[in-house]
Design an enzyme around this catalytic site. Structure first.
Site, short mmCIF file in Angstrom:
data_model
loop_
_atom_site.label_atom_id
_atom_site.label_comp_id
_atom_site.label_asym_id
_atom_site.label_seq_id
_atom_site.Cartn_x
_atom_site.Cartn_y
_atom_site.Cartn_z
N HIS A 1 1.62 6.99 -0.59
CA HIS A 1 0.73 6.13 0.21
C HIS A 1 -0.53 5.93 -0.62
CE1 HIS A 1 -1.50 4.46 3.55
NE2 HIS A 1 -0.37 4.46 4.26
N HIS B 1 0.79 -1.23 0.00
CA HIS B 1 0.00 0.00 0.00
C HIS B 1 0.83 1.29 0.00
CE1 HIS B 1 1.12 -0.57 4.15
NE2 HIS B 1 0.90 0.72 4.33
#
Length: 158
Positions: A80, A65
């Site tokens: 992110h 992620h």
């Protein structure tokens, strides 16, 4: 003109709308606690997207992620992918890079199923942050407008 050297553009890792960091639905990013930057909100109809390296450098961290690329100047940029997507434990993500890799701006880093992220009730808003900089160290170029993956998002602060 800058004195003596050219500025380094940090590229958008994903296609979507450029969002001010202060509007990211996570206080760690919105308050600039990890650094200054911008975010990209993928289009509503986005399916699988490949997030790319925002600049050239060495991959110093990669998780499904999120990833960090450190530029030769020393600046490190965190991407992110989505908010709270760590909770997916890799579901919906495919990693294409490894820690220690040398990457060029635009190289594929991770693939994300944006529709799955949203189906799980999570935000796909993706912060792009220069680590350890002041919250106002970065001025995004096109807040509110559409950006293509690989389009300049902001310049590295001096």
């Amino acid at each position: 003109m800058r004195s003596g050297h050219e500025s380094v553009a940090v590229l958008s890792p994903l296609p979507g709308r450029c969002v001010e960091l202060s509007r990211v639905p996570d206080p760690v990013f919105s308050q600039g606690l990890v650094g200054g930057g911008a975010a990209v909100e993928p289009d509503r109809d986005a399916g699988r997207l490949t997030a790319i390296a925002p600049l050239e450098g060495r991959v110093i961290k990669v998780m499904p992620h999120a990833y960090i690329v450190q530029h030769p100047s020393g600046a490190a940029v965190l991407v992110h992918v989505g908010i709270d997507t760590v909770n997916l434990k890799g579901e919906g993500f495919t990693v294409h890079a490894a820690k220690g890799d040398q990457v060029r701006a635009g190289d594929p880093m991770v693939e994300v199923d944006v529709a799955l992220v949203r189906a799980k009730g999570l935000s796909a808003c993706s912060p792009v942050v220069v680590l350890d900089t002041a919250p106002d160290a970065v001025t995004p170029s096109d807040v509110g407008s559409q950006v293509a993956a690989g389009a300049p998002l902001f310049d590295l602060p001096e």
